[in-house]
Design a protein around this motif. Structure first.
Motif, PDB file in Angstrom:
ATOM      1  N   VAL A 132      -9.588   2.761   5.923  1.00  0.00           N
ATOM      2  CA  VAL A 132      -8.187   2.437   5.606  1.00  0.00           C
ATOM      3  C   VAL A 132      -8.093   0.955   5.265  1.00  0.00           C
ATOM      4  O   VAL A 132      -8.179   0.100   6.140  1.00  0.00           O
ATOM      5  CB  VAL A 132      -7.270   2.779   6.798  1.00  0.00           C
ATOM      6  N   THR A 133      -7.921   0.673   3.978  1.00  0.00           N
ATOM      7  CA  THR A 133      -7.851  -0.720   3.553  1.00  0.00           C
ATOM      8  C   THR A 133      -6.405  -1.171   3.347  1.00  0.00           C
ATOM      9  O   THR A 133      -6.115  -2.353   3.373  1.00  0.00           O
ATOM     10  CB  THR A 133      -8.601  -0.935   2.225  1.00  0.00           C
ATOM     11  N   HIS A 134      -5.520  -0.209   3.152  1.00  0.00           N
ATOM     12  CA  HIS A 134      -4.105  -0.564   2.933  1.00  0.00           C
ATOM     13  C   HIS A 134      -3.216   0.451   3.620  1.00  0.00           C
ATOM     14  O   HIS A 134      -3.519   1.634   3.654  1.00  0.00           O
ATOM     15  CB  HIS A 134      -3.752  -0.543   1.436  1.00  0.00           C
ATOM     16  N   GLU A 135      -2.122  -0.057   4.168  1.00  0.00           N
ATOM     17  CA  GLU A 135      -1.091   0.844   4.714  1.00  0.00           C
ATOM     18  C   GLU A 135       0.232   0.395   4.120  1.00  0.00           C
ATOM     19  O   GLU A 135       0.566  -0.787   4.144  1.00  0.00           O
ATOM     20  CB  GLU A 135      -1.065   0.766   6.250  1.00  0.00           C
ATOM     21  N   MET A 136       0.935   1.342   3.522  1.00  0.00           N
ATOM     22  CA  MET A 136       2.173   0.971   2.825  1.00  0.00           C
ATOM     23  C   MET A 136       3.251   1.984   3.148  1.00  0.00           C
ATOM     24  O   MET A 136       3.009   3.005   3.777  1.00  0.00           O
ATOM     25  CB  MET A 136       1.940   1.028   1.312  1.00  0.00           C
ATOM     26  N   LYS A 137       4.431   1.705   2.607  1.00  0.00           N
ATOM     27  CA  LYS A 137       5.519   2.675   2.756  1.00  0.00           C
ATOM     28  C   LYS A 137       5.410   3.703   1.629  1.00  0.00           C
ATOM     29  O   LYS A 137       4.967   3.371   0.520  1.00  0.00           O
ATOM     30  CB  LYS A 137       6.868   1.958   2.676  1.00  0.00           C
ATOM     31  N   PHE A 138       5.872   4.876   1.913  1.00  0.00           N
ATOM     32  CA  PHE A 138       5.835   5.976   0.943  1.00  0.00           C
ATOM     33  C   PHE A 138       6.439   5.556  -0.407  1.00  0.00           C
ATOM     34  O   PHE A 138       5.918   5.883  -1.470  1.00  0.00           O
ATOM     35  CB  PHE A 138       6.577   7.174   1.533  1.00  0.00           C
ATOM     36  N   GLU A 142       6.265   2.929  -1.883  1.00  0.00           N
ATOM     37  CA  GLU A 142       5.382   2.054  -2.665  1.00  0.00           C
ATOM     38  C   GLU A 142       4.220   2.828  -3.276  1.00  0.00           C
ATOM     39  O   GLU A 142       3.220   2.245  -3.691  1.00  0.00           O
ATOM     40  CB  GLU A 142       4.855   0.938  -1.748  1.00  0.00           C
ATOM     41  N   ILE A 143       4.364   4.131  -3.377  1.00  0.00           N
ATOM     42  CA  ILE A 143       3.272   4.996  -3.834  1.00  0.00           C
ATOM     43  C   ILE A 143       2.689   4.591  -5.182  1.00  0.00           C
ATOM     44  O   ILE A 143       1.488   4.675  -5.400  1.00  0.00           O
ATOM     45  CB  ILE A 143       3.694   6.483  -3.821  1.00  0.00           C
ATOM     46  N   ASN A 144       3.521   4.142  -6.099  1.00  0.00           N
ATOM     47  CA  ASN A 144       2.983   3.777  -7.417  1.00  0.00           C
ATOM     48  C   ASN A 144       2.079   2.554  -7.321  1.00  0.00           C
ATOM     49  O   ASN A 144       1.130   2.424  -8.104  1.00  0.00           O
ATOM     50  CB  ASN A 144       4.105   3.567  -8.432  1.00  0.00           C
ATOM     51  N   ASP A 145       2.363   1.673  -6.354  1.00  0.00           N
ATOM     52  CA  ASP A 145       1.469   0.523  -6.130  1.00  0.00           C
ATOM     53  C   ASP A 145       0.124   1.029  -5.630  1.00  0.00           C
ATOM     54  O   ASP A 145      -0.935   0.494  -5.993  1.00  0.00           O
ATOM     55  CB  ASP A 145       2.065  -0.435  -5.094  1.00  0.00           C
ATOM     56  N   ALA A 146       0.172   2.061  -4.813  1.00  0.00           N
ATOM     57  CA  ALA A 146      -1.073   2.640  -4.298  1.00  0.00           C
ATOM     58  C   ALA A 146      -1.907   3.205  -5.446  1.00  0.00           C
ATOM     59  O   ALA A 146      -3.128   3.026  -5.501  1.00  0.00           O
ATOM     60  CB  ALA A 146      -0.758   3.728  -3.277  1.00  0.00           C
ATOM     61  N   PHE A 147      -1.245   3.875  -6.365  1.00  0.00           N
ATOM     62  CA  PHE A 147      -1.959   4.406  -7.542  1.00  0.00           C
ATOM     63  C   PHE A 147      -2.661   3.268  -8.283  1.00  0.00           C
ATOM     64  O   PHE A 147      -3.807   3.389  -8.690  1.00  0.00           O
ATOM     65  CB  PHE A 147      -0.977   5.111  -8.490  1.00  0.00           C
ATOM     66  N   GLN A 148      -1.921   2.171  -8.464  1.00  0.00           N
ATOM     67  CA  GLN A 148      -2.511   1.025  -9.187  1.00  0.00           C
ATOM     68  C   GLN A 148      -3.741   0.499  -8.479  1.00  0.00           C
ATOM     69  O   GLN A 148      -4.763   0.221  -9.111  1.00  0.00           O
ATOM     70  CB  GLN A 148      -1.482  -0.116  -9.314  1.00  0.00           C
ATOM     71  N   LEU A 149      -3.622   0.341  -7.162  1.00  0.00           N
ATOM     72  CA  LEU A 149      -4.760  -0.175  -6.388  1.00  0.00           C
ATOM     73  C   LEU A 149      -5.982   0.700  -6.575  1.00  0.00           C
ATOM     74  O   LEU A 149      -7.102   0.213  -6.759  1.00  0.00           O
ATOM     75  CB  LEU A 149      -4.405  -0.238  -4.895  1.00  0.00           C
ATOM     76  N   LEU A 150      -5.760   2.021  -6.542  1.00  0.00           N
ATOM     77  CA  LEU A 150      -6.888   2.937  -6.664  1.00  0.00           C
ATOM     78  C   LEU A 150      -7.468   2.875  -8.075  1.00  0.00           C
ATOM     79  O   LEU A 150      -8.675   2.846  -8.267  1.00  0.00           O
ATOM     80  CB  LEU A 150      -6.462   4.367  -6.311  1.00  0.00           C
ATOM     81  N   LEU A 151      -6.589   2.840  -9.070  1.00  0.00           N
ATOM     82  CA  LEU A 151      -7.053   2.778 -10.461  1.00  0.00           C
ATOM     83  C   LEU A 151      -7.872   1.519 -10.718  1.00  0.00           C
ATOM     84  O   LEU A 151      -8.823   1.534 -11.488  1.00  0.00           O
ATOM     85  CB  LEU A 151      -5.856   2.807 -11.419  1.00  0.00           C
ATOM     86  N   GLU A 152      -7.498   0.432 -10.030  1.00  0.00           N
ATOM     87  CA  GLU A 152      -8.226  -0.830 -10.235  1.00  0.00           C
ATOM     88  C   GLU A 152      -9.427  -0.951  -9.303  1.00  0.00           C
ATOM     89  O   GLU A 152     -10.092  -1.975  -9.280  1.00  0.00           O
ATOM     90  CB  GLU A 152      -7.269  -2.011 -10.027  1.00  0.00           C
ATOM     91  N   GLY A 153      -9.676   0.080  -8.534  1.00  0.00           N
ATOM     92  CA  GLY A 153     -10.825   0.045  -7.625  1.00  0.00           C
ATOM     93  C   GLY A 153     -10.677  -0.953  -6.505  1.00  0.00           C
ATOM     94  O   GLY A 153     -11.656  -1.452  -5.971  1.00  0.00           O
ATOM     95  N   LYS A 154      -9.435  -1.254  -6.140  1.00  0.00           N
ATOM     96  CA  LYS A 154      -9.207  -2.315  -5.144  1.00  0.00           C
ATOM     97  C   LYS A 154      -8.950  -1.770  -3.737  1.00  0.00           C
ATOM     98  O   LYS A 154      -8.673  -2.546  -2.824  1.00  0.00           O
ATOM     99  CB  LYS A 154      -8.015  -3.179  -5.566  1.00  0.00           C
TER     100      LYS A 154
END
Lengths: 388, 390
Positions: free
Chosen positions: B361-367, B369-381
């Motif tokens: 678990v590298t990030h914990e966010m609010k539901f 903020e899901i689109n930010d989560a998508f971005q993080l994953l797409l950027e391999g971050k």
């Protein structure tokens, strides 16, 4: 059993008859040849009988590629008696009954020492050389002194041959020699595939693609393990009657399936697919059919046939992801010196049916007839006797 | 909008619930946070309130894909943890208030495959990427506020405050386990650990190569570490993964972009003196599967594919290679694990501090903020980004 005195030829070349392949696809010629004495780690054997395997047929016809060389002595399924041994040979002596085996077992390398595989990292990669330890050096010369090439380190279409100890197994003299010869290639490959590679268990369902000697041997192996359903697939309906002796419970003729693929028919017959499938023909497209004939989640496919045109194998990624498993195997995963004696034992205890594999017997001189019979799909195993 | 459907059952909540969901309305476009209606559970179904959900690459794949089996509008998400809010008829396994992990892989427990030790592919509910609930034909529990049907995803659809699951797709678990760790076992970590442990059966002292160091690949490393592998070589195009990978037991790293004139398999064959005992493909590329096959050891080498490639993709192998070298090629879904049997075992190993989950678990966010989560994953971050419901 032969009881010729051997001592007179020890250390000297032997003059004898061999069936030589001088040109791809042309009738073999029976000629006088010279067989040199064995070098260190080699054994010279007197062949008692030899049988024809489809691989001989394939390489008889092949006129390109690194393995294609002429003139050559083919044959790799046979039984013989040790005539003389080279230096450093332990475990074999004159008079021993032996099986030459195309697949090496050096006993010393990492693979040979592992129970997980029958690969031999020391030798198995090289299937081209004439002799195991001496590269292209050959023990055969024709009557004009020209070198004759070996084949798969056996060359059994000759009254005498020279074989490396990594390719030789001593067996009990109790087994009738013609039955023993079958264990030096085809039948062992099939049984080994069922027992060792796939590890077929009681109650399993099995599909065998190609009902030649190897396919029938797979069925025999599966039957002995208690497989509940053994489906045989072949385009030649004559094979079905013969196949019943080997434990097949069902047959599919792909030419009569209409629009349906064989794999669909297999899946219908087994409510979802077989536990194990075996490809015993040598066609990439058939291997794919065999692959998708297996049940998702557990299905295992074993490739035994050598692809006739070196065509690539193509498997669906989704089909693989759904819990399937595929591997190829040479010689049914068997380690010759350990496993062949076990098969001999099973035969002597009347547990293994070898007799039904032999459909024809001819004198060695009629070898070309044997080739014709196999090509026409009329024989299973034809035994060629040297001395009858 | 009410369609209270009391059928003699004494459960209180048999009405649709109005709640928030992140709806994927168009391929590749940001999810829309909107109110939706979640119908009550049918027989053999449970409705759950999601506690948290994590983003997995498969969600991204079907979010981006413009052809079937992608479909829109859809509620994605399949890695999560929730609490049972209500149960349909005939549900004996759980009651209101139980903590459950939804699992995309069905485990009906009744068919011949679920009863077999060897298979994890339920034949009662064959695995497929379906828009619907598994047990009822063309049936969805979601509608938007205009009454339009919203499609399900992988039998879970966890990007919603409430979702409905079939009993075959739930595992009851101990509620005391931290949710942001437990939810990982509903997909990614189980897949990777299972692949090493159950599918491949990695032995002590083995050499393992992992192609693709996303969550699955790292989970394979974790599994291989638990199995006692002595060398775990990670292959990726992103050099940042090596640093990350070291926490997961990766001993050596190969950047496939910087192999110069050699192919990755050549490099690995050299490093391992002839090939690895086990090679895992965790990206979803048939050509990479071929590369992996080329550097698994002859004789006993196993290549295991876990990554999902495009529908119809083919793996091409040299027939001589396959016949002669004795290597085994295997594929598995969900690491070969049976959800209801194996997830509890993995949780036990987490509780006894053998299996490490925190590092995923590298990030914990609010539901929201899901689109930010998508971005993080797409950027391999990120590895796993856990989204908490309000």
């Amino acid at each position: 059993m032969d009881n010729t005195s051997f001592s007179s030829n020890e250390g000297k070349p032997i003059r004898c008859k061999a069936a030589i392949c001088r040109k791809a696809g042309e009738a073999l010629v029976i000629e006088d040849i010279h067989v040199d004495p064995p070098q260190p780690y080699e054994v010279r054997i007197k062949i008692l009988c030899t049988s024809l395997c489809h691989t001989d047929l394939t390489f008889w016809k092949l006129d390109f590629g690194p393995i294609s060389r002429f003139p050559r002595i083919l044959g790799h399924e046979a039984v013989g008696v040790v005539e003389s041994i080279g230096e450093n040979v332990v475990g074999f002596k004159q008079g021993d009954v032996v099986l030459p085996v195309f697949h090496p077992y050096c006993e010393e390398c990492k693979d040979c020492k592992s129970s997980k595989t029958n690969w031999c990292e020391r030798y198995a990669e090289d299937f081209i050389s004439n002799t195991r330890r001496y590269g292209m050096a050959s023990r055969f010369k024709d009557s004009s002194g020209e070198v004759i090439h070996h084949f798969l380190f056996v060359s059994s279409f000759s009254e005498y041959t020279v074989v490396d100890i990594a390719h030789l197994v001593k067996i009990s003299p109790e087994i009738p020699v013609d039955k023993a010869a079958l264990l030096s290639c085809g039948v062992s490959t099939g049984i080994g595939a069922a027992w060792k590679v796939a590890n077929v268990e009681e109650g399993s369902t099995v599909a065998v693609f190609g009902l030649g000697a190897v396919g029938l041997a797979v069925a025999e192996g599966a039957r002995l393990r208690g497989a509940a359903k053994i489906i045989g697939i072949d385009t030649n309906p004559d094979k079905f009657e013969l196949g019943k002796k080997f434990g097949f419970t069902d047959f599919i003729n792909p030419t009569l399936c209409g629009e349906k693929k064989v794999s669909e028919v297999v899946k219908e017959m087994t409510k979802g697919g077989v536990d194990y499938s075996f490809e015993c023909v040598g066609l990439a497209s058939l291997l794919n059919e065999a692959f998708i004939s297996t049940r998702t989640g557990t299905g295992k496919t074993v490739m035994l046939g050598m692809e006739k045109h070196a065509a690539p194998i193509s498997l669906g990624s989704f089909d693989l992801l759904r819990g399937r498993n595929i591997c190829g195997s040479l010689f049914g995963g068997l380690k010759s010196k350990l496993d062949i004696p076990i098969l001999v034992d099973h035969y002597l205890k009347k547990e293994l049916n070898l007799d039904s594999f032999i459909t024809h017997e001819l004198n060695f001189k009629e070898i070309n007839k044997a080739f014709a019979l196999l090509e026409e799909g009329k024989s299973l195993r034809c035994i060629l006797w040297m001395d009858k | 909008m009410e369609n209270g459907n009391s059928s003699g059952d004494n459960k209180s909540s048999r009405k649709p619930i109005r709640c928030k969901a992140a709806v994927s309305r168009k391929a590749g476009e940001p999810l829309v946070m909107e109110e939706i209606m979640v119908a009550p559970p049918q027989p053999y179904e449970v409705r759950i309130r999601i506690i948290c959900t994590a983003l997995c690459h498969s969600d991204v794949t079907f979010w981006k894909l413009q052809v079937p089996p992608a479909c829109f509008p859809r509620i994605l998400g399949h890695e999560a943890i929730g609490v049972v809010e209500s149960v349909g008829e005939n549900v004996k396994e759980v009651v209101e208030g139980d903590t459950v992990l939804p699992t995309f892989m069905p485990d009906c427990g009744e068919c011949v495959d679920c009863k077999s030790q060897k298979s994890n592919l339920c034949s009662k509910f064959p695995f497929k990427v379906s828009p619907w609930m598994p047990r009822y034909e063309n049936s969805s529990r979601f509608t938007d506020l205009n009454g339009q049907t919203l499609f399900h995803f992988l039998n879970v659809s966890s990007f919603s405050e409430y979702t409905v699951l079939d009993v075959a797709n739930i595992v009851k678990i101990d509620s005391s386990i931290p949710p942001s760790r437990a939810c990982l076992l509903s997909c990614g970590v189980s897949t990777g650990v299972g692949a090493a442990w159950e599918t491949a059966k990695v032995e002590q002292g083995s050499t393992v190569v992992i192609f693709g160091l996303g969550s699955i690949g790292l989970a394979v490393a974790e599994g291989a570490r638990l199995c006692g592998a002595s060398r775990i070589i990670g292959v990726d195009i992103n050099p940042a993964k090596f640093q990350v990978g070291q926490n997961f037991g990766i001993t050596e790293f190969v950047n496939s972009m910087t192999c110069e004139k050699k192919s990755v398999s050549e490099v690995i064959n050299e490093m391992t003196g002839g090939g690895a005992d086990y090679c895992f493909e965790c990206v979803g590329s048939s050509s990479l599967v071929q590369e992996a096959y080329a550097c698994c050891r002859q004789g006993w080498g196993k290549t295991i594919t876990l990554g999902v490639d495009k529908p119809g993709s083919q793996i091409c192998l040299d027939s001589f290679d396959v016949l002669h070298h004795g290597k085994i090629l295997m594929g598995s879904l969900f690491g070969g694990l049976k959800a209801k049997t194996h997830i509890p075992l993995l949780l036990k190993r987490y509780l006894s501090n053998e299996l490490e989950l925190d590092k995923f678990v590298t990030h914990e966010m609010k539901f929201e903020e899901i689109n930010d989560a998508f971005q993080l994953l797409l950027e391999g971050k990120c590895i796993r980004c856990v989204l908490w419901m309000g």
